[in-house]
Structure formats: structure tokens, C-alpha cells
Enzyme design. Structure first.
Site, PDB file in Angstrom:
ATOM      1  N   ASP A 310       0.886  -1.178   0.000  1.00 25.82           N
ATOM      2  CA  ASP A 310       0.000   0.000   0.000  1.00 25.82           C
ATOM      3  C   ASP A 310       0.915   1.216   0.000  1.00 25.82           C
ATOM      4  O   ASP A 310       2.026   1.141  -0.499  1.00 25.82           O
ATOM      5  CB  ASP A 310      -0.946  -0.050   1.209  1.00 25.82           C
ATOM      6  CG  ASP A 310      -2.267   0.690   0.970  1.00 25.82           C
ATOM      7  OD1 ASP A 310      -2.214   1.830   0.480  1.00 25.82           O
ATOM      8  OD2 ASP A 310      -3.338   0.139   1.256  1.00 25.82           O
ATOM      9  N   HIS A 344       1.353   1.728  -3.258  1.00 18.15           N
ATOM     10  CA  HIS A 344       0.313   2.529  -3.900  1.00 18.15           C
ATOM     11  C   HIS A 344       0.780   3.962  -4.109  1.00 18.15           C
ATOM     12  O   HIS A 344       0.315   4.644  -5.010  1.00 18.15           O
ATOM     13  CB  HIS A 344      -0.970   2.501  -3.057  1.00 18.15           C
ATOM     14  CG  HIS A 344      -1.690   1.199  -3.140  1.00 18.15           C
ATOM     15  ND1 HIS A 344      -2.847   0.938  -2.454  1.00 18.15           N
ATOM     16  CD2 HIS A 344      -1.416   0.072  -3.833  1.00 18.15           C
ATOM     17  CE1 HIS A 344      -3.250  -0.291  -2.718  1.00 18.15           C
ATOM     18  NE2 HIS A 344      -2.403  -0.832  -3.549  1.00 18.15           N
TER      19      HIS A 344
END
Length: 568
Positions: A310, A344
Site C-alpha cells: 500500500d 500505492h
């Protein structure tokens, strides 16, 4: 554009603080820091971050009965070692080479945990060892399982050495089918656990799956009793390292990997130093952030590497009303000489930023194949101000979505997911400005290069609260799509080069007071409009000293734009 994950090893610039400065008062001015490399070039008055002062007393966990064979539970021995140095006024707890199986470790003040080369600390998968405790997660006060490593209201805490801490996150995390190959998915399902009825998500237990149906973005919001939390305990996966309201914290050297949720979460901490770390999570790990710096003050993060599932280096300050009531922005933050291989976002602000973020410097960082490069996100309801942000000397390669993204319509999805669902770049009606309206302003970005992205730059404000006060200088990007600006004002763009693979190089919608100087571009079809201006609010857009082309031919202005809004 699909990343090919080229094998690139960056040269990290080591910035070592001299001991006298580190022990000095944090009130030193920038002039007094002349020649101090870590603090060179900071655009605001950044105090020297104080490091912990740990007494020289040392103990070894094997002296307290720890066995490094990976099967004997060493929790009691590690805590006995910590107690042993605390009784002496503090000191260093040494974890030698070996595989050390343990339950959660609770820290104390004036303690340094030092892992020798070859030390692997593995946290047990037995969830009964992790009681439900009061904490914060994703911006809300809540209850979750105790973190594998935790400390609250401590002073002088350090993790040093070259060992590895493994959070056994696979026993906790759900997994989306779309993130695995078919063979990987079949192997995971065969290992146990349960699959959601739609067949798209695997959970380690029925309890974990039920928790996902009653929580709001991973946090149950309507529970009134501990019994309700106990009923979904498997779902309440903890961050791996939880440091709450601690002062003078040092993380220097170890690898932290395979976390149940976020890997490292300093919350409401002061005087935090992070250097020489390796932070690793599987790329498919849900909420597998690297480090989430949350309502912290006086922080340096440098010479570290992240490869996670992430956001990699993420800056937060609480969510919605609870975050605004916290009244604790993240401020005085320096991030230098870091490399992100997957995530991310390379460096991310938000979306939980309701107490604000200010005085943030990012420089000399490299992002290789991250979903987004520099990622700033918020949404209506958050409130908070992100301001005085200074970014320079950032290199990116093979970014699947947006290299530089500011988005005030964040909806809880990764940018890849939002783009595939058509949610990016959406419009909405003009709403009244309230305390729930977030704002991005006073942002300077210089010397940024991106070789390969879907979109080079996205500046997306709100119609009622434009993104404003933005400087982009010496930026060069190669992307499928160039630059998109919606609901922005007071933007200065200098020496921007865009090389695109579609006919649209720049789109300006409802943008005001935009000055573009020394703009150069290259695209596949230069006989069609390259620059589009639209929106009835657009005005005072000026192009100066741009590449020697017939801008009149390449510029398309919407009929709703007021006459004279664009000057060449």
C-alpha cells in the site's frame, strides 16, 4: 503503462548527524545548521531532531532463557530482558543471531532493542496472544488486537542493528483474488480460511470475513461493547509497530516486514528519527503500508528502502471530526534519500489529514514502479489544511497510473482501482465551505523526472476550495497522458516538458491565474489540439516563452470559457 520493474539499484546518500548537534536544543536556527547535510536546503525552520539517550548497560535475551530455534516462545524472556535493563535505569537489549519466536513485545522507556546480523524475530500466528486494546487506526479511536511491537507514553526508545522483525501478516490479512495468479489463488484457498460469496476475496477465518461486513473502512464505528469487538477479533488485525505519544524515538537499521496491517505507525510522537530501514510487505497485502507518520512533530526519515503493498511513506493526522478535534497536525518533517520499489504511493499525504500537514520537505527520492509516485489525497468531510510542502529532486520510472497526483475526491480505492472504475477526474456541484472542507495550498515541486506513467500530473481541487499556490519548476515527464488541472488557482509552471503518447498534452478545466513559462512538449499527433481549456470559471491563463510552435493551432478553448481568458 505496465511496469517492467527494472532492476535498478539507487545510490543512497548517507547523511550522518554529528553527536553534538543531535544532543543540542531543538531551538537551533537554520543559520546555525550551516554545513549539516541532512538539514541543508530545508525551506522552513526545521529543528534538529533529538535522538534518544540510552544508558550503556547491556543484556542478552539468551541470559533470560530465550532459545533461538524458531519453536520456543521467547516472549517472557524478552520482557525479562527489558525489565532487567529498566531496573538499571535503561540500556540495550541484544537479540543475537537465531530465529526467535515471540508474542507481542511491550516497550519501556530508555530501552534500545538491538538485533544482531542473522537475528530473525518472528511474531507468533497464535491470535490468542494478542488481546484487544484501545488504540487508533485509520484516523479513528478504536479497539484492535495488540500490536506485535507497541509502546505508549515513552521517552528514549530505539531499534537498531541489522536483524529482521517479521509480523506473520499472512495469518491476519484478507487477499483479493485479482492480486494473485490463478495458481496462487488456488493454493491460498486450499490452505484454509473462507472465500466471500462473490468469490473475489479470501479471509483467514469466518470471524475475519464477518468483521469486514460490519466495519467502515476497516474500523467498526457503531460498537458499544467489548463483546462486539471480541466477536470479530480475527478481523481486528494490528499495525506491526505501534508507538503512541512517545518522544525521542530512533529506528535505525533493522528490516520490518510482513505486517498484519500497516507496518510502522508512530502516532502523536515527537522527535522521531527513521534511517537505514528496510520495510517490506507482499505487494498484494491489504493495508500493507510501510510507515504512517500520524500527527507527529519533528521527524526525519532518510536513507531507507520500502517495498510494500500500500502507501510506502504516508503522512496522516486523523480522520474527519475525530481528526479535527485532535488538533495535532503532522509538522516539521524531512524525507530524504529514500527508495520505494513498490507501493500505492511513494510518498503520500492523506487521506486521513484532518488535523493538517505543514512544513514538509521531500528530496532525493526514487520511486520504481509504484502505483502513484507522489500522492496527495483527501475528500469532502475531512477538513484540514495541507500546506507548506516542498518537494525536489525526485526520480520515477514505470508508474502504472499517475506520477504526481493531488486529488480531493479520494474514495478509498487505490488509483489503479479508481481509474479502472471511471472515478478519476469526476466533477460535482459547488458546495458551501465549512470546517469539513479540505484544502491543499502553498506547494512547491522542483526538479522531478518521470520516465513512463499513464498520466504525468493531476491537480484536482474542489470547486468550492480550489487547490492553490502551486509551483511546478523543472519537471520532465514521459507519459501516455500529460497534465490535467481541475479547479485550481494561482499556479505557476516553469520549464515543464511533457512527452505523451496521446494527442492531449495538457487539460485545464475551471482553472484560474495559471502562468505557464517555457513549456515544451512532444506527442504522436501534433496536427491536432494539444492543449484544451474548458470550464466557465477558467480565466487568466497565460503561456509565455513556450516552444516555437503555433499555439493558436494547437490550442482548443471551450465555448463556455470567457473571452480573453487565455493569452499566448
Amino acid at each position: 503503462m505496465k511496469s517492467n520493474y527494472r532492476s535498478i539499484q539507487s545510490t543512497l546518500i548517507r547523511a550522518v548527524c554529528c553527536a553534538s548537534l543531535l544532543a543540542a536544543s531543538s531551538s537551533l536556527t537554520m543559520a546555525e545548521l550551516s554545513g549539516h547535510s541532512l538539514y541543508d536546503g530545508i525551506e522552513f525552520e526545521m529543528p534538529v531532531v533529538q535522538e534518544p539517550q540510552i544508558p550503556s548497560h547491556e543484556v542478552d535475551i539468551t541470559d533470560f532463557g530465550a532459545v533461538g530455534d524458531g519453536t520456543v516462545l521467547c516472549t517472557d524472556a524478552i520482557h525479562a530482558a527489558i525489565d532487567g535493563v529498566v531496573k538499571k535505569g535503561g540500556g540495550k537489549v541484544i537479540i543475537p543471531a537465531g530465529i526467535w519466536l515471540t508474542g507481542p513485545i511491550t516497550l519501556q522507556s530508555k530501552v534500545e532493542i538491538h538485533t544482531k546480523t542473522g537475528a530473525l524475530v518472528v511474531f507468533s500466528e497464535d491470535k490468542s496472544l494478542y488481546p484487544i486494546v484501545e488504540t487508533d487506526f485509520e484516523g479513528y479511536p478504536t479497539y484492535r488486537c495488540q500490536s506485535p511491537i507497541s509502546g505508549r507514553n515513552l521517552t528514549d526508545v530505539a531499534f537498531t542493528g541489522n536483524g529482521i522483525f517479521d509480523g506473520s501478516g499472512g495469518a491476519w490479512r484478507p487477499v483479493k483474488r485479482s492480486k494473485l495468479t490463478e495458481n496462487q489463488w488456488k493454493k491460498l484457498v486450499a490452505s484454509g480460511g473462507v472465500v466471500r460469496a462473490d468469490g473475489n476475496t479470501w479471509f483467514p477465518s469466518e470471524q475475519a470475513m464477518h468483521g469486514a461486513t460490519v466495519a467502515e473502512m476497516n474500523v467498526p464505528r457503531n460498537f458499544s461493547s467489548m463483546e462486539e469487538y471480541e466477536a470479530i477479533k480475527d478481523f481486528l488485525r494490528p499495525v506491526m509497530v505501534s508507538l503512541i505519544e512517545c518522544e525521542r524515538v530512533l529506528l535505525d537499521g533493522p528490516t520490518f516486514q510482513n505486517s498484519p496491517a500497516w507496518c510502522i505507525h508512530p502516532l502523536k510522537c515527537k522527535e522521531l528519527t527513521v534511517r537505514n530501514l528496510t520495510v517490506r510487505n507482499p505487494w498484494y497485502s491489504q493495508n500493507g503500508d510501510g510507515i504512517d507518520i500520524d500527527s507527529c512533530k519533528n521527524v526525519v526519515v532518510h536513507d531507507s528502502q520500502f517495498d510494500v503493498g500500500d502507501d510506502a511513506i504516508c503522512i496522516k493526522s486523523g480522520k474527519n471530526k475525530e481528526g479535527r478535534d485532535r488538533k495535532m497536525p503532522t509538522e516539521n518533517l524531512v524525507i530524504k534519500n529514500c527508495t520505494v520499489f513498490h507501493g500505492h504511493g511513494g510518498v503520500t499525504v492523506g487521506s486521513e489529514m484532518s488535523s493538517g500537514v505543514k512544513n514538509m520537505h521531500v528530496s532525493n527520492c526514487t520511486f520504481i514502479g509504484t502505483d502513484v509516485g507522489l500522492r496527495f489525497k483527501s475528500t469532502r468531510g475531512r477538513g484540514g489544511v495541507v500546506e507548506k510542502i516542498y518537494i525536489s529532486d525526485v526520480r520515477m520510472i514505470d508508474i502504472p497510473t499517475i506520477a504526481l497526483s493531488f486529488n480531493l475526491y479520494y474514495g478509498g480505492k487505490s488509483v489503479s482501482e479508481a481509474m479502472s472504475s471511471g472515478e478519476m477526474g469526476k466533477e460535482s456541484e459547488l458546495l458551501p465551505v465549512t470546517e469539513e472542507t479540505p484544502q491543499f495550498r502553498d506547494i512547491q515541486i522542483r526538479n522531478v523526472v518521470c520516465d513512463g506513467a499513464n498520466t504525468g500530473i493531476l491537480l484536482q481541487g474542489l470547486p468550492e476550495m480550489n487547490m492553490e499556490g502551486v509551483l511546478l519548476e523543472n519537471v520532465r515527464m514521459r507519459a501516455d497522458r500529460g497534465m490535467v488541472c481541475n479547479d485550481v488557482k494561482d499556479v505557476s509552471i516553469r520549464n515543464l516538458t511533457l512527452e505523451t503518447e496521446t494527442e492531449t498534452v495538457m487539460e485545464l478545466k475551471n482553472s484560474r491565474d495559471v502562468e505557464i513559462t517555457d513549456f515544451q512538449w512532444k506527442t504522436l499527433n501534433e496536427d491536432r489540439p494539444q492543449i484544451r481549456v474548458s470550464g466557465s470559471v477558467s480565466n487568466n491563463i497565460r503561456f509565455e516563452n513556450s516552444e516555437n510552435k503555433t499555439l493558436e493551432k494547437l490550442l482548443e478553448v471551450g465555448g463556455e470559457v470567457v473571452s480573453g481568458a487565455v493569452s499566448l
